[in-house]
Design a protein around this motif. Structure first.
Motif, PDB file in Angstrom:
ATOM      1  N   LEU A 307       0.829  -1.208   0.000  1.00 14.14           N
ATOM      2  CA  LEU A 307       0.000   0.000   0.000  1.00 14.14           C
ATOM      3  C   LEU A 307       0.862   1.256   0.000  1.00 14.14           C
ATOM      4  O   LEU A 307       0.619   2.191  -0.782  1.00 14.14           O
ATOM      5  CB  LEU A 307      -0.910  -0.013   1.233  1.00 14.14           C
ATOM      6  N   ASP A 308       1.879   1.299   0.845  1.00 16.18           N
ATOM      7  CA  ASP A 308       2.722   2.491   0.958  1.00 16.18           C
ATOM      8  C   ASP A 308       3.521   2.747  -0.321  1.00 16.18           C
ATOM      9  O   ASP A 308       3.671   3.899  -0.744  1.00 16.18           O
ATOM     10  CB  ASP A 308       3.675   2.352   2.145  1.00 16.18           C
ATOM     11  N   LEU A 309       4.024   1.688  -0.932  1.00 12.74           N
ATOM     12  CA  LEU A 309       4.765   1.871  -2.181  1.00 12.74           C
ATOM     13  C   LEU A 309       3.828   2.348  -3.276  1.00 12.74           C
ATOM     14  O   LEU A 309       4.199   3.218  -4.082  1.00 12.74           O
ATOM     15  CB  LEU A 309       5.443   0.558  -2.590  1.00 12.74           C
ATOM     16  N   HIS A 310       2.641   1.795  -3.328  1.00  7.71           N
ATOM     17  CA  HIS A 310       1.644   2.231  -4.314  1.00  7.71           C
ATOM     18  C   HIS A 310       1.362   3.724  -4.181  1.00  7.71           C
ATOM     19  O   HIS A 310       1.184   4.424  -5.195  1.00  7.71           O
ATOM     20  CB  HIS A 310       0.361   1.420  -4.115  1.00  7.71           C
ATOM     21  N   GLU A 311       1.335   4.218  -2.946  1.00  7.74           N
ATOM     22  CA  GLU A 311       1.068   5.639  -2.729  1.00  7.74           C
ATOM     23  C   GLU A 311       2.246   6.514  -3.136  1.00  7.74           C
ATOM     24  O   GLU A 311       2.073   7.701  -3.394  1.00  7.74           O
ATOM     25  CB  GLU A 311       0.738   5.883  -1.246  1.00  7.74           C
ATOM     26  N   TYR A 417       1.894  -9.323  -4.989  1.00  8.61           N
ATOM     27  CA  TYR A 417       0.595  -9.613  -5.601  1.00  8.61           C
ATOM     28  C   TYR A 417      -0.371  -8.443  -5.358  1.00  8.61           C
ATOM     29  O   TYR A 417      -1.033  -7.966  -6.290  1.00  8.61           O
ATOM     30  CB  TYR A 417       0.026 -10.905  -5.017  1.00  8.61           C
ATOM     31  N   LEU A 418      -0.448  -7.986  -4.117  1.00  9.26           N
ATOM     32  CA  LEU A 418      -1.353  -6.883  -3.792  1.00  9.26           C
ATOM     33  C   LEU A 418      -0.928  -5.587  -4.479  1.00  9.26           C
ATOM     34  O   LEU A 418      -1.772  -4.809  -4.948  1.00  9.26           O
ATOM     35  CB  LEU A 418      -1.399  -6.678  -2.275  1.00  9.26           C
ATOM     36  N   PHE A 419       0.381  -5.341  -4.539  1.00  7.66           N
ATOM     37  CA  PHE A 419       0.868  -4.119  -5.191  1.00  7.66           C
ATOM     38  C   PHE A 419       0.472  -4.091  -6.660  1.00  7.66           C
ATOM     39  O   PHE A 419       0.015  -3.062  -7.174  1.00  7.66           O
ATOM     40  CB  PHE A 419       2.389  -4.040  -5.053  1.00  7.66           C
ATOM     41  N   THR A 424      -2.875  -1.954 -11.089  1.00  7.58           N
ATOM     42  CA  THR A 424      -3.846  -2.254 -12.139  1.00  7.58           C
ATOM     43  C   THR A 424      -5.121  -1.455 -11.926  1.00  7.58           C
ATOM     44  O   THR A 424      -5.656  -0.840 -12.861  1.00  7.58           O
ATOM     45  CB  THR A 424      -4.182  -3.757 -12.145  1.00  7.58           C
ATOM     46  N   ALA A 425      -5.619  -1.468 -10.705  1.00  2.00           N
ATOM     47  CA  ALA A 425      -6.890  -0.803 -10.412  1.00  2.00           C
ATOM     48  C   ALA A 425      -6.804   0.703 -10.629  1.00  2.00           C
ATOM     49  O   ALA A 425      -7.725   1.317 -11.178  1.00  2.00           O
ATOM     50  CB  ALA A 425      -7.313  -1.101  -8.973  1.00  2.00           C
TER      51      ALA A 425
END
Length: 438
Positions: A307-311, A417-419, A424-425
């Motif tokens: 989550l943090d990397l995605h942000e 996997y979550l990242f 994608t989303a």
């Protein structure tokens, strides 16, 4: 010439059309129609990709139904041509459609690559492995090219010259002043003695030299001063309003400085982003949880790291970012292999993601990104829209998420996997506010 992936399935025997080119054209038309559908609704990319990548997908899956309906428009008797629903053909059509759309839409390309990387790691596509490898490689190269351009730091920063056009000079008629010699001569003559025509000097030079000299000096100084004052008045410049030109120049300079700063900021953004990521990796501190990842259970930490990397990174990021995350998670103690509990079932991981307090920020973002689960789709749908607090049944997880409940993952695999699902989303989200970080 761009590769046609339908033909590749024909070459390996996954599709058997008995050499009928007419049927092949119907498949091509269907792929073209589905590609157009995907470009209109990029958020369907994850579902299309997950169905296309799974040979064991249910024939009743909504995406399979949609592909079948599209094929039936081109081939009305398709139901009579096969004993059952031709899932293998539909999967091939879907892959071809996705690649077509991804070639023209970078957002779809990002979603396809990330979803395919996740799905292919947990599906049995050995016969199609080379086809998928080629498809992913082509689109991933395209994504990386754009990402590298945005992340790169140029050797030199160039700024365009200042754009300023000075105002056109105002032409004025100008006539140089001249001395009226006749008038000046008359005044001098009058100042010299009683002979002049205009108020002459009453004294003669020889009769009373001192008085004559004084009167002469007074009269001559007045005559010369009047003449010079007249010329000076004619030489006085006309007033000029410089407020307009100076305002225009100030605006041009401001715009030039803004462009220079923007060029510098854009050129150093990639370097700053990499620096921030290295700091984050070394600190192992979660800005969302306000805690060190080392103080959290490893699987909780890996999910928060995703989550943090995605942000922190934009949507268009090179494939190496996923590898960077994997290595960052491996810095956690569990990855050293000395605790014996470094693998967990996906069913348990998903249940924690749907219920535990630490995953609330993740659930909130997943609910924004993904709709409620209907058929095959990302785990974000299951995480963001928990229908109840109970564990998900194995059949439900397989149908909706494409994963067996017994599939085991390490923290690095789970976080990666979550990242990928988050990337994608965001890439294909229908809401402009959700896509703002692109």
């Amino acid at each position: 010439m761009e590769e046609e992936f339908l033909l590749k399935f024909l070459e390996i025997g996954a599709i058997d059309l008995k050499g009928d080119d007419t049927k092949l054209e119907k498949l091509r038309s269907t792929a073209k129609d589905l590609s157009a559908t995907l470009r209109k609704a990029p958020s369907r990319t994850a579902c299309f990709t997950m169905v296309a990548a799974d040979p064991n997908v249910a024939a009743t899956d909504p995406t399979v139904e949609e592909a079948m309906a599209s094929l039936r428009k081109q081939w009305e008797t398709v139901a009579n041509a096969f004993a059952g629903r031709p899932v293998g053909i539909l999967r091939a059509i879907l892959l071809d459609a996705i690649v077509q759309a991804a070639r023209s839409d970078d957002a779809i390309a990002v979603a396809f690559v990330n979803t395919a990387r996740n799905a292919l790691a947990h599906t049995e596509t050995s016969d199609e492995a080379d086809i998928w490898r080629e498809a992913v490689s082509e689109i991933e190269t395209k994504v990386d090219a754009r990402a590298e351009a945005e992340w790169a730091t140029p050797d030199m920063i160039t700024v365009d010259p200042l754009q300023y056009t000075p105002p056109t000079p105002v032409s004025t008629d100008y006539e140089a002043p001249t001395v009226n010699q006749s008038e000046l001569k008359a005044k001098i003559h009058s100042a010299a003695g009683p002979w002049g025509p205009n108020n002459p000097n009453p004294h003669q030079p020889n009769a009373n030299s001192q008085q004559w000299a004084q009167d002469f000096a007074n009269r001559m100084s007045i005559a010369i001063a009047e003449e010079l004052d007249g010329m000076a008045e004619k030489l006085a410049p006309a007033p000029v309003d410089l407020s307009g030109p100076l305002s225009t120049l100030a605006q041009a300079v401001t715009a030039h400085v803004d462009k220079a700063l923007a060029s510098f900021s854009g050129a150093t953004a990639g370097l700053q982003r990499r620096t921030n990521l290295l700091w984050w990796k070394e600190a192992l501190y979660s800005p969302s949880a306000h805690a060190s990842y080392l103080d959290l259970p490893p699987f909780e930490a890996s999910a928060l790291m995703a989550l943090d990397l995605h942000e922190q990174v934009p949507t268009y990021s090179p494939a190496s970012v996923s590898a960077f995350l994997r290595e960052a998670i491996r810095c956690l103690p569990v990855e050293k292999g000395d605790q014996g509990n470094d693998r967990r079932d996906v069913a348990n991981l998903l249940n924690d993601a749907r219920t535990t307090a630490f995953m609330q920020p993740f659930r909130a973002l997943a609910a924004q990104y993904a709709p409620e689960p209907v058929g095959r789709g990302p785990l974000l749908s299951l995480i963001g829209h928990p229908r109840d607090s109970g564990a998900i049944e194995a059949t439900t997880l397989r149908t909706l998420g494409g994963l067996d409940a017994s599939t085991k993952m390490t923290p690095s695999e789970w976080g990666t996997y979550l990242f990928r699902e988050l990337q994608t989303a965001r890439a294909t989200s229908d809401s402009p506010t959700k896509r703002a970080k692109k």
